[in-house]
Design a protein around this motif. Structure first.
Motif, mmCIF file in Angstrom:
data_model
loop_
_atom_site.group_PDB
_atom_site.id
_atom_site.type_symbol
_atom_site.label_atom_id
_atom_site.label_comp_id
_atom_site.label_asym_id
_atom_site.label_seq_id
_atom_site.Cartn_x
_atom_site.Cartn_y
_atom_site.Cartn_z
ATOM 1 N N ARG A 1 -7.996 -8.813 1.573
ATOM 2 C CA ARG A 1 -6.598 -9.269 1.540
ATOM 3 C C ARG A 1 -5.712 -8.291 0.775
ATOM 4 O O ARG A 1 -4.592 -7.974 1.201
ATOM 5 N N ASP A 2 -6.227 -7.791 -0.351
ATOM 6 C CA ASP A 2 -5.443 -6.850 -1.161
ATOM 7 C C ASP A 2 -5.161 -5.555 -0.393
ATOM 8 O O ASP A 2 -4.043 -5.014 -0.440
ATOM 9 N N LEU A 3 -6.177 -5.064 0.314
ATOM 10 C CA LEU A 3 -5.996 -3.814 1.063
ATOM 11 C C LEU A 3 -5.010 -3.987 2.204
ATOM 12 O O LEU A 3 -4.166 -3.115 2.455
ATOM 13 N N ILE A 4 -5.108 -5.096 2.902
ATOM 14 C CA ILE A 4 -4.180 -5.354 4.007
ATOM 15 C C ILE A 4 -2.751 -5.486 3.488
ATOM 16 O O ILE A 4 -1.797 -4.983 4.098
ATOM 17 N N GLN A 5 -2.611 -6.141 2.332
ATOM 18 C CA GLN A 5 -1.291 -6.314 1.729
ATOM 19 C C GLN A 5 -0.660 -4.972 1.371
ATOM 20 O O GLN A 5 0.560 -4.804 1.420
ATOM 21 N N GLN A 6 -1.530 -3.989 1.054
ATOM 22 C CA GLN A 6 -1.053 -2.645 0.709
ATOM 23 C C GLN A 6 -0.994 -1.721 1.929
ATOM 24 O O GLN A 6 -0.853 -0.505 1.786
ATOM 25 N N ASN A 7 -1.128 -2.312 3.120
ATOM 26 C CA ASN A 7 -1.038 -1.577 4.393
ATOM 27 C C ASN A 7 -2.111 -0.497 4.546
ATOM 28 O O ASN A 7 -1.877 0.548 5.159
ATOM 29 N N VAL A 8 -3.272 -0.753 3.967
ATOM 30 C CA VAL A 8 -4.406 0.167 4.138
ATOM 31 C C VAL A 8 -5.108 -0.176 5.454
ATOM 32 O O VAL A 8 -5.425 -1.340 5.718
ATOM 33 N N THR A 9 -5.343 0.827 6.277
ATOM 34 C CA THR A 9 -6.027 0.621 7.555
ATOM 35 C C THR A 9 -7.536 0.558 7.339
ATOM 36 O O THR A 9 -8.137 1.506 6.821
ATOM 37 N N ILE A 10 -8.136 -0.551 7.706
ATOM 38 C CA ILE A 10 -9.577 -0.761 7.549
ATOM 39 C C ILE A 10 -10.272 -0.536 8.892
ATOM 40 O O ILE A 10 -9.930 -1.166 9.897
ATOM 41 N N ASN A 11 -11.241 0.371 8.917
ATOM 42 C CA ASN A 11 -11.976 0.664 10.153
ATOM 43 C C ASN A 11 -13.299 -0.085 10.249
ATOM 44 O O ASN A 11 -13.807 -0.334 11.349
ATOM 45 N N GLU A 12 -13.848 -0.417 9.089
ATOM 46 C CA GLU A 12 -15.144 -1.104 9.070
ATOM 47 C C GLU A 12 -15.192 -2.008 7.842
ATOM 48 O O GLU A 12 -14.779 -1.607 6.758
ATOM 49 N N SER B 1 -14.978 1.048 5.353
ATOM 50 C CA SER B 1 -14.401 2.377 5.585
ATOM 51 C C SER B 1 -12.917 2.225 5.888
ATOM 52 O O SER B 1 -12.480 1.228 6.475
ATOM 53 N N ALA B 2 -12.161 3.221 5.467
ATOM 54 C CA ALA B 2 -10.701 3.156 5.608
ATOM 55 C C ALA B 2 -10.155 4.525 5.965
ATOM 56 O O ALA B 2 -10.893 5.519 6.018
ATOM 57 N N ASP B 3 -8.859 4.573 6.221
ATOM 58 C CA ASP B 3 -8.216 5.844 6.558
ATOM 59 C C ASP B 3 -7.751 6.614 5.327
ATOM 60 O O ASP B 3 -7.173 7.696 5.445
ATOM 61 N N GLU B 4 -7.977 6.044 4.162
ATOM 62 C CA GLU B 4 -7.564 6.711 2.933
ATOM 63 C C GLU B 4 -8.514 6.336 1.799
ATOM 64 O O GLU B 4 -9.346 5.427 1.937
ATOM 65 N N ASP B 5 -8.399 7.039 0.702
ATOM 66 C CA ASP B 5 -9.236 6.781 -0.468
ATOM 67 C C ASP B 5 -8.860 5.425 -1.075
ATOM 68 O O ASP B 5 -7.702 5.200 -1.438
#
Length: 296
Positions: A267-278, A228-232
């Protein structure tokens, strides 16, 4: 005490219902008996209880051949067996008498379980006046009121709403803690995963998988990711060629080929500054394993 089946088989007019089945229950626990329709589950249960005779093999309880007299068992059949026109208290007393209980002990047990399962108000009503769920609870009481050592439950949650399902689950857990041997047969895989330490899967009368559920699942690679994340993040999942099985309120269930793919996605999501909640990597569910084994 222990229940042991050794190379048990049963044939009906040329149809092999059960073939060379072996299993051992040597300590109190909840054991899952699974299979497709017609796989041999009910035949196995009826042979264990002595309702039908086996053609080959041996079935023992506490090192003695299984008979109606040698095993104090309780049985909740899939086909319900309460009498619609008779008061529930009278038929429960009748079932208790069949199990050798005296009138006082039967009344005490009936009242105890009626209170525990919240059906006290229905004891003086004929069964036909009860809802399907409450009839199910009366049938369950009939299976356990005589304090059996071995309890076999065939689709125990059929017809129950979520509240009564939870009520019955707690009773089953308590019975297991009190040292009862419980065999549960159901098509609800989530129930088996929640309750059962060990399982046996039948297909066309043959054992296709058997053993400790945790150990079985440990041999399978991870195949799902809950994220789960804060964005699509659909575009990231599509770019990684990962199949989305479920998506609601920015929580995704994703099919993964292996754990490496999941970690690369993270790793890809973190690199794109996506906030991961779960972020949860999961092993296959029992339902996945069941389908795989049956299809094989």
């Amino acid at each position: 005490m222990s229940l042991v089946l050794e190379h048990v088989s049963k044939n009906f007019a040329g149809h092999q219902a059960v073939q060379d089945l072996s299993l051992t229950l040597d300590q109190p626990a909840i054991f899952g008996l699974l299979g497709t329709n017609g796989a041999g589950k009910t035949t196995t249960i009826r042979m264990i209880l002595g309702i039908i005779t086996k053609d080959q093999g041996k079935i023992t309880w506490n090192n003695q051949p299984v008979t109606r007299k040698s095993v104090n068992f309780g049985y909740l059949p899939e086909e319900r067996g309460i009498y619609p026109k008779i008061k529930t208290c009278d038929q429960l007393a009748y079932f208790a008498k069949l199990k050798g209980m005296d009138q006082a002990s039967a009344a005490e047990s009936i009242n105890h379980w009626a209170k525990r399962l919240k059906v006290e108000e229905y004891l003086n009503l004929p069964a036909e006046k009860l809802s399907k769920g409450n009839q199910q609870k009366i049938q369950f009481i009939a299976a356990i009121l005589h304090d059996p050592d071995l309890i076999i439950l065939d689709e125990p949650f059929s017809g129950l709403d979520p509240v009564n399902t939870e009520l019955l689950k707690n009773v089953i857990i308590d019975l297991s803690k009190k040292g009862k041997y419980i065999i549960m047969s159901t098509h609800q895989m989530s129930v088996i995963e929640e309750f059962c330490t060990s399982v046996l899967i039948l297909n066309r009368g043959k054992t296709v998988l058997q053993g400790n559920l945790r150990e079985i699942k440990s041999h399978y690679p991870a195949n799902r990711l809950i994220i789960s994340a804060d964005e699509d993040i659909t575009k990231f999942l599509n770019a990684a060629k990962l199949k989305i099985e479920f998506n609601k309120n920015l929580q995704y269930t994703v099919r993964i080929p292996n754990e490496t793919a999941a970690h690369q996605l993270l790793r890809d999501l973190i690199q794109q500054n996506v906030t991961i909640n779960e972020f949860i990597i999961q092993k296959p569910t029992l339902n996945d394993i069941f389908i795989e084994k049956v299809e094989q």
